[in-house]
Design a protein around this motif. Sequence first.
Motif, PDB file in Angstrom:
ATOM      1  N   LEU A  32       4.018   8.596   6.504  1.00 50.92           N
ATOM      2  CA  LEU A  32       4.649   8.858   5.212  1.00 50.92           C
ATOM      3  C   LEU A  32       4.072   7.933   4.152  1.00 50.92           C
ATOM      4  O   LEU A  32       3.489   6.898   4.460  1.00 50.92           O
ATOM      5  N   VAL A  33       4.254   8.330   2.909  1.00 52.99           N
ATOM      6  CA  VAL A  33       3.983   7.454   1.769  1.00 52.99           C
ATOM      7  C   VAL A  33       5.179   7.538   0.835  1.00 52.99           C
ATOM      8  O   VAL A  33       5.684   8.628   0.548  1.00 52.99           O
ATOM      9  N   ARG A  34       5.628   6.377   0.393  1.00 46.53           N
ATOM     10  CA  ARG A  34       6.654   6.305  -0.645  1.00 46.53           C
ATOM     11  C   ARG A  34       6.529   4.945  -1.312  1.00 46.53           C
ATOM     12  O   ARG A  34       6.337   3.928  -0.636  1.00 46.53           O
ATOM     13  N   GLY A  61      10.288  12.454  -3.082  1.00 46.19           N
ATOM     14  CA  GLY A  61       9.779  11.090  -3.065  1.00 46.19           C
ATOM     15  C   GLY A  61       8.971  10.749  -1.833  1.00 46.19           C
ATOM     16  O   GLY A  61       8.290   9.724  -1.807  1.00 46.19           O
ATOM     17  N   TRP A  62       9.052  11.593  -0.790  1.00 48.96           N
ATOM     18  CA  TRP A  62       8.268  11.370   0.415  1.00 48.96           C
ATOM     19  C   TRP A  62       7.065  12.304   0.432  1.00 48.96           C
ATOM     20  O   TRP A  62       7.171  13.461   0.029  1.00 48.96           O
ATOM     21  N   GLY A 101       0.800  -1.210   0.000  1.00 48.29           N
ATOM     22  CA  GLY A 101       0.000   0.000   0.000  1.00 48.29           C
ATOM     23  C   GLY A 101       0.836   1.265   0.000  1.00 48.29           C
ATOM     24  O   GLY A 101       0.320   2.349  -0.254  1.00 48.29           O
ATOM     25  N   ASP A 102       2.133   1.129   0.309  1.00 52.25           N
ATOM     26  CA  ASP A 102       3.092   2.250   0.321  1.00 52.25           C
ATOM     27  C   ASP A 102       2.890   3.203   1.487  1.00 52.25           C
ATOM     28  O   ASP A 102       3.617   4.188   1.612  1.00 52.25           O
ATOM     29  N   GLY A 103       1.905   2.950   2.354  1.00 51.39           N
ATOM     30  CA  GLY A 103       1.653   3.839   3.484  1.00 51.39           C
ATOM     31  C   GLY A 103       2.459   3.418   4.704  1.00 51.39           C
ATOM     32  O   GLY A 103       2.578   2.230   5.021  1.00 51.39           O
ATOM     33  N   VAL A 147      -6.989   4.386  -0.260  1.00 48.43           N
ATOM     34  CA  VAL A 147      -6.536   5.363  -1.243  1.00 48.43           C
ATOM     35  C   VAL A 147      -5.419   6.159  -0.584  1.00 48.43           C
ATOM     36  O   VAL A 147      -5.661   6.901   0.362  1.00 48.43           O
ATOM     37  N   PHE A 148      -4.189   5.978  -1.054  1.00 48.40           N
ATOM     38  CA  PHE A 148      -3.029   6.661  -0.501  1.00 48.40           C
ATOM     39  C   PHE A 148      -2.396   7.512  -1.599  1.00 48.40           C
ATOM     40  O   PHE A 148      -1.934   6.991  -2.618  1.00 48.40           O
ATOM     41  N   GLY A 149      -2.378   8.822  -1.399  1.00 51.51           N
ATOM     42  CA  GLY A 149      -1.707   9.699  -2.340  1.00 51.51           C
ATOM     43  C   GLY A 149      -0.203   9.514  -2.296  1.00 51.51           C
ATOM     44  O   GLY A 149       0.401   9.526  -1.216  1.00 51.51           O
ATOM     45  N   VAL A 150       0.408   9.341  -3.467  1.00 50.25           N
ATOM     46  CA  VAL A 150       1.842   9.077  -3.543  1.00 50.25           C
ATOM     47  C   VAL A 150       2.650  10.357  -3.762  1.00 50.25           C
ATOM     48  O   VAL A 150       3.847  10.400  -3.499  1.00 50.25           O
ATOM     49  N   GLY A 151       1.987  11.413  -4.229  1.00 49.57           N
ATOM     50  CA  GLY A 151       2.675  12.684  -4.392  1.00 49.57           C
ATOM     51  C   GLY A 151       3.395  12.860  -5.704  1.00 49.57           C
ATOM     52  O   GLY A 151       3.994  13.911  -5.949  1.00 49.57           O
ATOM     53  N   ASP A 152       3.347  11.857  -6.573  1.00 48.48           N
ATOM     54  CA  ASP A 152       4.050  11.924  -7.863  1.00 48.48           C
ATOM     55  C   ASP A 152       3.067  11.991  -9.028  1.00 48.48           C
ATOM     56  O   ASP A 152       3.417  11.674 -10.162  1.00 48.48           O
ATOM     57  N   GLY A 153       1.834  12.400  -8.742  1.00 49.91           N
ATOM     58  CA  GLY A 153       0.801  12.416  -9.758  1.00 49.91           C
ATOM     59  C   GLY A 153      -0.109  11.205  -9.705  1.00 49.91           C
ATOM     60  O   GLY A 153      -1.108  11.153 -10.420  1.00 49.91           O
TER      61      GLY A 153
END
Length: 446
Positions: free
Chosen positions: A124-126, A93-94, A71-73, A249-255
Motif C-alpha cells: 500500500l501507499v498512503r 486515500g489508499w 517514503g509512504d510505501g 518513486v512511489f505513486g500516492v494516488g492523489d495526483g
Amino acid sequence: MRTVARKYQGPFVSETALSPLPDRPRPSDEADVIVVGAGPSGSTTAYHLAQAGLDVLLLEKTAFPREKVCGDGLTPRAVKQLTAMGISFEDEGWIRNHGLRIIGGGVRLELPWPDLTEYPGFGLVRTRYDFDELLVGQATRAGARLRERTNVRAPIIDERSNRIVGVTAKGPDGETLRYRAPLVIAADGNSSRLSVAMGIRKRDDRPMGVAVRTYFESPRHEDDYLESWLELWDRSGDKDVLLPGYGWVFGVGDGTSNVGLGILNSTSSFRDVDYRQLLRRWTDGMPEEWGFAEENQRGPIRGAALPMGFNRTPHYSRGLMLVGDAGGMINPFNGEGIAYAMEAARLAADVVTHAMARPNQRERERVLLSYPRILSDAYGGYYTLGRVFVRMIGNPEFMKYATRYGLPQRTLMTFMLKMLANLTDPRDGDAMDRVINGLNKMTPAA
C-alpha cells in the motif's frame, strides 16, 4: 474494560504505590502504561494494550494530522499489521501496489510480491500526513487516552528503586504536567529524549541512514508498483561516487508521487553529501513527461535519520521499554521502518499484558525482562545479516558488479526481494524461503 485492567494492575515499585482504591476512579494523570509518542509504534502499542483491557495514556508532542518524513510505501509486512488493527483499505486515500520495480545497470525489472500464506500479496501507499492519524484513531477507539500537544521532557524516577514511574511534560499552554504509571514505553522516535534521559544511548556499531523526499504532481501518481533505483551517483566533486542506497518513486494516488532517496553511512563520503542537492540532480535526469521538475514540486524537500539494526539497546530497562525508531528497529536491508515498528509494538504489548497479569512485582519484572530476548529471537540474526549487507554495498566496486551482473538474473533478484523485504513463509515456503529462514536462524544476533 477498565475492570479487567484493575484486576491486573499492580505497581512495579511497591505493592501500594500508584494503586488507587478499588472503589475510587483513577486520576486522569495516572495509568497502567504511559506510551510516549503516537507514531506507528506508539499508536500500535497503545491499541493492543487497550484491547487487552489496560489503561493507557498516549502522549504526543504534536497534533493530528501532521507531516512526517517517509517514503509512504508499505510492504505486505505492514499490511498484515494494519489488518490486525482492523483498518480497512477500501476507503479513499489508499493505493495498492503489486510489487517492486527495480531499475539499475541498464535493467528494468518488475518483481511481484511473493505469494505467501503468512503475508498478503499486496502493498500500500498512503501519506503519513493522515496515516498516523488513522492508527491513533484505532488506539483511542480501543480505549487509549490520547493527549496531544503534550511534549514529554523527562522521566520521573523513584529514588528507592531507581525506576521510571512516570514522566513530566509541557502541556498545550506551556504548563508543566506530571503523569504517572508503573511502566513507560518510549515510542518517541530516533532522538528518543526519554531513552537518553534514562541512560540508553545509541550504539556506534550499528548502521544509520538518511532519507530525503518531496512530492511532485505527476502522471505517475497511480503507479501500481513501488519503484526503486539502485544507482545513486554523487557527481558534485572531482570524481563520480556510487553511493550505497537507492532512490524511489512511489505513486500516492492523489495526483502526486513521493520521490526520494535513502543513503547509508557505510562510506567515508556519507557526511559530505548534500542530500537535497543530490535529490535535485537525480530528478533533473528523469524523463520530462514524468513532471519531476521544480515547478511541479508540492512542499519542500524534507529529511530524516534512519536508525537501523537495533542501534539503541537494551530495549527494556528499569521500567522503560523501547519500540520503533526509539529502539533502532529499521530494517538495514531496505530501510523499511513502519512494519517493524508495528510488529515490535505488538510484541511489546503482548509482553506487558502478560506481565500485568502476574501477582507480584518480581514476577512481573521477570516477564518484562524477556522483551529484549523476544526481539532478538525475532530479528537478531536477520539484522546481523543486514549489517553485513550494509558493509558490502558500501564498497562501490561491489555495487557496480552487483548491478551489472546481478540485476539481469531474475531468479536471483526474486530471492533478493524476499531477503531484503523479509518476506518468507516460516513453515510452508519454497526452497528460497527455506534458505533465507535457515540463514536467519544460523546467524547469531549481536
